[in-house]
Scaffold this motif. Structure first.
Motif, PDB file in Angstrom:
ATOM      1  N   ASP A 113     -15.039 -36.248 -44.214  1.00  0.00           N
ATOM      2  CA  ASP A 113     -14.373 -35.551 -45.321  1.00  0.00           C
ATOM      3  C   ASP A 113     -12.853 -35.657 -45.245  1.00  0.00           C
ATOM      4  OD1 ASP A 113     -13.732 -33.865 -43.287  1.00  0.00           O
ATOM      5  OD2 ASP A 113     -14.715 -32.090 -44.129  1.00  0.00           O
ATOM      6  N   GLY A 114     -12.326 -36.539 -44.404  1.00  0.00           N
ATOM      7  CA  GLY A 114     -10.869 -36.746 -44.370  1.00  0.00           C
ATOM      8  C   GLY A 114     -10.152 -35.784 -43.443  1.00  0.00           C
ATOM      9  N   THR A 115     -10.873 -34.769 -42.954  1.00  0.00           N
ATOM     10  CA  THR A 115     -10.277 -33.849 -41.976  1.00  0.00           C
ATOM     11  C   THR A 115     -10.821 -34.230 -40.611  1.00  0.00           C
ATOM     12  OG1 THR A 115     -12.037 -32.212 -41.981  1.00  0.00           O
ATOM     13  CG2 THR A 115     -10.382 -32.045 -43.740  1.00  0.00           C
ATOM     14  N   GLN A 116     -10.439 -33.476 -39.584  1.00  0.00           N
ATOM     15  CA  GLN A 116     -10.953 -33.758 -38.241  1.00  0.00           C
ATOM     16  C   GLN A 116     -12.301 -33.069 -38.013  1.00  0.00           C
ATOM     17  OE1 GLN A 116      -9.377 -35.937 -36.186  1.00  0.00           O
ATOM     18  NE2 GLN A 116      -8.108 -36.224 -37.988  1.00  0.00           N
ATOM     19  N   ARG A 117     -12.801 -32.420 -39.056  1.00  0.00           N
ATOM     20  CA  ARG A 117     -14.021 -31.640 -38.892  1.00  0.00           C
ATOM     21  C   ARG A 117     -15.226 -32.541 -38.606  1.00  0.00           C
ATOM     22  NH1 ARG A 117     -17.026 -28.294 -42.216  1.00  0.00           N
ATOM     23  NH2 ARG A 117     -16.729 -29.848 -43.849  1.00  0.00           N
ATOM     24  N   VAL A 118     -15.964 -32.219 -37.580  1.00  0.00           N
ATOM     25  CA  VAL A 118     -17.186 -32.992 -37.319  1.00  0.00           C
ATOM     26  C   VAL A 118     -18.394 -32.143 -37.713  1.00  0.00           C
ATOM     27  CG1 VAL A 118     -16.192 -34.388 -35.468  1.00  0.00           C
ATOM     28  CG2 VAL A 118     -17.297 -32.217 -34.920  1.00  0.00           C
ATOM     29  N   PRO A 119     -19.423 -32.779 -38.221  1.00  0.00           N
ATOM     30  CA  PRO A 119     -20.589 -31.979 -38.620  1.00  0.00           C
ATOM     31  C   PRO A 119     -21.340 -31.448 -37.405  1.00  0.00           C
ATOM     32  CG  PRO A 119     -21.036 -34.323 -38.927  1.00  0.00           C
ATOM     33  CD  PRO A 119     -19.607 -34.213 -38.480  1.00  0.00           C
ATOM     34  N   SER A 120     -21.994 -30.336 -37.582  1.00  0.00           N
ATOM     35  CA  SER A 120     -22.921 -29.891 -36.552  1.00  0.00           C
ATOM     36  C   SER A 120     -24.254 -29.646 -37.234  1.00  0.00           C
ATOM     37  CB  SER A 120     -22.419 -28.636 -35.847  1.00  0.00           C
ATOM     38  OG  SER A 120     -22.303 -27.583 -36.756  1.00  0.00           O
ATOM     39  N   PHE A 121     -25.315 -29.793 -36.473  1.00  0.00           N
ATOM     40  CA  PHE A 121     -26.638 -29.756 -37.071  1.00  0.00           C
ATOM     41  C   PHE A 121     -27.483 -28.669 -36.436  1.00  0.00           C
ATOM     42  CE2 PHE A 121     -25.100 -34.120 -37.290  1.00  0.00           C
ATOM     43  CZ  PHE A 121     -25.118 -34.294 -38.676  1.00  0.00           C
ATOM     44  N   GLU A 122     -28.102 -27.909 -37.294  1.00  0.00           N
ATOM     45  CA  GLU A 122     -29.075 -26.942 -36.794  1.00  0.00           C
ATOM     46  C   GLU A 122     -30.374 -27.702 -36.541  1.00  0.00           C
ATOM     47  OE1 GLU A 122     -31.514 -23.069 -38.186  1.00  0.00           O
ATOM     48  OE2 GLU A 122     -29.708 -23.542 -39.377  1.00  0.00           O
ATOM     49  N   MET A 123     -30.999 -27.417 -35.399  1.00  0.00           N
ATOM     50  CA  MET A 123     -32.231 -28.122 -35.053  1.00  0.00           C
ATOM     51  C   MET A 123     -33.421 -27.175 -35.147  1.00  0.00           C
ATOM     52  SD  MET A 123     -30.953 -31.088 -34.287  1.00  0.00           S
ATOM     53  CE  MET A 123     -32.027 -32.055 -33.234  1.00  0.00           C
ATOM     54  N   THR A 124     -34.573 -27.756 -35.363  1.00  0.00           N
ATOM     55  CA  THR A 124     -35.802 -26.981 -35.351  1.00  0.00           C
ATOM     56  C   THR A 124     -36.822 -27.715 -34.486  1.00  0.00           C
ATOM     57  OG1 THR A 124     -37.396 -25.839 -36.763  1.00  0.00           O
ATOM     58  CG2 THR A 124     -36.752 -28.024 -37.468  1.00  0.00           C
ATOM     59  N   GLU A 125     -37.820 -26.986 -33.993  1.00  0.00           N
ATOM     60  CA  GLU A 125     -38.734 -27.567 -33.019  1.00  0.00           C
ATOM     61  C   GLU A 125     -39.822 -28.407 -33.699  1.00  0.00           C
ATOM     62  OE1 GLU A 125     -39.800 -24.704 -30.124  1.00  0.00           O
ATOM     63  OE2 GLU A 125     -41.078 -26.091 -29.019  1.00  0.00           O
ATOM     64  N   ASN A 126     -40.146 -29.523 -33.108  1.00  0.00           N
ATOM     65  CA  ASN A 126     -41.263 -30.340 -33.584  1.00  0.00           C
ATOM     66  C   ASN A 126     -42.577 -29.816 -33.017  1.00  0.00           C
ATOM     67  OD1 ASN A 126     -40.281 -32.332 -35.341  1.00  0.00           O
ATOM     68  ND2 ASN A 126     -39.472 -33.544 -33.638  1.00  0.00           N
ATOM     69  N   PRO A 127     -43.691 -30.132 -33.697  1.00  0.00           N
ATOM     70  CA  PRO A 127     -44.985 -29.728 -33.131  1.00  0.00           C
ATOM     71  C   PRO A 127     -45.261 -30.492 -31.846  1.00  0.00           C
ATOM     72  CG  PRO A 127     -45.310 -31.130 -35.066  1.00  0.00           C
ATOM     73  CD  PRO A 127     -43.833 -30.846 -34.975  1.00  0.00           C
ATOM     74  N   ASP A 128     -45.933 -29.845 -30.903  1.00  0.00           N
ATOM     75  CA  ASP A 128     -46.369 -30.516 -29.673  1.00  0.00           C
ATOM     76  C   ASP A 128     -47.753 -31.104 -29.953  1.00  0.00           C
ATOM     77  OD1 ASP A 128     -47.534 -31.109 -27.124  1.00  0.00           O
ATOM     78  OD2 ASP A 128     -45.990 -29.863 -26.197  1.00  0.00           O
ATOM     79  N   ILE A 129     -47.792 -32.412 -30.107  1.00  0.00           N
ATOM     80  CA  ILE A 129     -49.017 -33.086 -30.548  1.00  0.00           C
ATOM     81  C   ILE A 129     -50.105 -32.974 -29.484  1.00  0.00           C
ATOM     82  CG2 ILE A 129     -49.992 -35.298 -31.301  1.00  0.00           C
ATOM     83  CD1 ILE A 129     -46.983 -36.002 -32.102  1.00  0.00           C
ATOM     84  N   LEU A 130     -49.744 -33.241 -28.245  1.00  0.00           N
ATOM     85  CA  LEU A 130     -50.724 -33.179 -27.153  1.00  0.00           C
ATOM     86  C   LEU A 130     -51.300 -31.772 -27.011  1.00  0.00           C
ATOM     87  CD1 LEU A 130     -52.224 -34.340 -24.722  1.00  0.00           C
ATOM     88  CD2 LEU A 130     -50.140 -34.010 -23.369  1.00  0.00           C
ATOM     89  N   ALA A 131     -50.436 -30.777 -27.021  1.00  0.00           N
ATOM     90  CA  ALA A 131     -50.916 -29.396 -26.881  1.00  0.00           C
ATOM     91  C   ALA A 131     -51.819 -29.015 -28.052  1.00  0.00           C
ATOM     92  CB  ALA A 131     -49.730 -28.434 -26.774  1.00  0.00           C
ATOM     93  N   ALA A 132     -51.481 -29.508 -29.250  1.00  0.00           N
ATOM     94  CA  ALA A 132     -52.295 -29.194 -30.434  1.00  0.00           C
ATOM     95  C   ALA A 132     -53.680 -29.828 -30.317  1.00  0.00           C
ATOM     96  CB  ALA A 132     -51.588 -29.674 -31.700  1.00  0.00           C
ATOM     97  N   VAL A 133     -53.741 -31.068 -29.847  1.00  0.00           N
ATOM     98  CA  VAL A 133     -55.053 -31.729 -29.665  1.00  0.00           C
ATOM     99  C   VAL A 133     -55.846 -31.003 -28.586  1.00  0.00           C
ATOM    100  CG1 VAL A 133     -56.219 -33.849 -28.925  1.00  0.00           C
ATOM    101  CG2 VAL A 133     -54.268 -33.987 -30.490  1.00  0.00           C
ATOM    102  N   ALA A 134     -55.163 -30.612 -27.510  1.00  0.00           N
ATOM    103  CA  ALA A 134     -55.848 -29.935 -26.401  1.00  0.00           C
ATOM    104  C   ALA A 134     -56.406 -28.573 -26.808  1.00  0.00           C
ATOM    105  CB  ALA A 134     -54.896 -29.787 -25.213  1.00  0.00           C
ATOM    106  N   ARG A 135     -55.870 -28.000 -27.894  1.00  0.00           N
ATOM    107  CA  ARG A 135     -56.361 -26.695 -28.381  1.00  0.00           C
ATOM    108  C   ARG A 135     -57.581 -26.816 -29.289  1.00  0.00           C
ATOM    109  NH1 ARG A 135     -50.731 -25.184 -28.736  1.00  0.00           N
ATOM    110  NH2 ARG A 135     -50.697 -25.985 -30.856  1.00  0.00           N
TER     111      ARG A 135
END
Ligand code: C5P
Length: 215
Positions: A113-135
């Motif tokens: 954006d022309g300033t020194q500002r860098v973006p930051s990202f909020e993260m969210t958790e992905n599903p645990d595929i192995l744990a889901a299959v094991a359930r």
């Protein structure tokens, strides 16, 4: 000569990394060539199994007579695996699934954006595929992988308990990533067994033999 130890069995395998998009041109990923998972797919097919391989973004040819499903994100991998997991006898989770993804996907490329500002990202958790299959109530025989840079046996055993799976295969990364050889440590309720350094196809054939004796 390889005896057909998995004749009549169905084996489902995840392989490679996942890619979690930030915007149309950027994303985060894990380091994984997919070679170990593809070698296991080939070895299981050679052993007589009907093999389904769910692959993240990799540059590898599909092993002969293996049904391959290409996906990109962890959520896509989860959605490809879960509905068909119970129809398989064995599930081998070799994929290096990204644990988190950006909470929102930007529709357009994020611009400076022309300033020194860098973006930051909020993260969210992905599903645990192995744990889901094991359930799943009618779950297949589940095999997890553990790539660790230290304390391999301890971390592998911790995953065995946390994900409630009967077998975890440790490999000491990241030295192994993208390489053709590897050393595996099999960890189950009874103890530990090392499969000595070999090329990934040799290790995969040995692992397939180990899995077949446990079914
Ligand atoms: O959770 P962690 O990365 O420690 O465990 C690794 C094992 O779990 C591997 O078998 C990997 O394929 C599987 N896994 C998964 N889905 C995730 C994270 C890991 O199937 N979201």
């Amino acid at each position: 000569f390889q005896p057909k130890l998995l004749a009549g069995r169905r084996v489902l395998i995840t392989a490679g990394p996942t890619f979690e998009a930030i915007d149309p041109v950027r994303g985060i990923t894990n380091l994984s060539s997919g070679k170990m998972g593809f070698a296991i797919a080939r070895a299981a097919q050679e052993a007589g199994a009907q093999v389904t391989l769910v692959a993240g973004p990799v540059h590898l040819p599909t092993p002969r007579h293996v049904q391959r499903i290409d996906v990109r994100s962890a959520q896509q991998m989860h959605d490809a695996v879960l509905p068909q997991a119970a129809a398989h006898d064995v599930f081998v989770a070799t994929a290096a699934v990204a644990d988190w993804r950006p909470a929102t996907l930007a529709e357009h490329k994020i611009k400076k954006d022309g300033t020194q500002r860098v973006p930051s990202f909020e993260m969210t958790e992905n599903p645990d595929i192995l744990a889901a299959v094991a359930r799943l109530p009618d779950r297949p025989y589940c095999v997890g992988f553990a790539a660790e840079s230290q304390d391999l046996a301890r971390h592998a055993r911790e995953k065995l308990v946390r994900k409630n799976v009967p077998l975890v295969v440790g490999n000491l990364g990241p030295a192994t990533f993208g390489r053709d050889d590897n050393t595996l440590l099999l960890v189950d309720a009874h103890g530990e067994r090392e499969i000595a350094t070999a090329d990934k196809l040799g290790l995969a054939r040995e692992l397939v033999r180990e899995i077949a004796t446990r079914l």
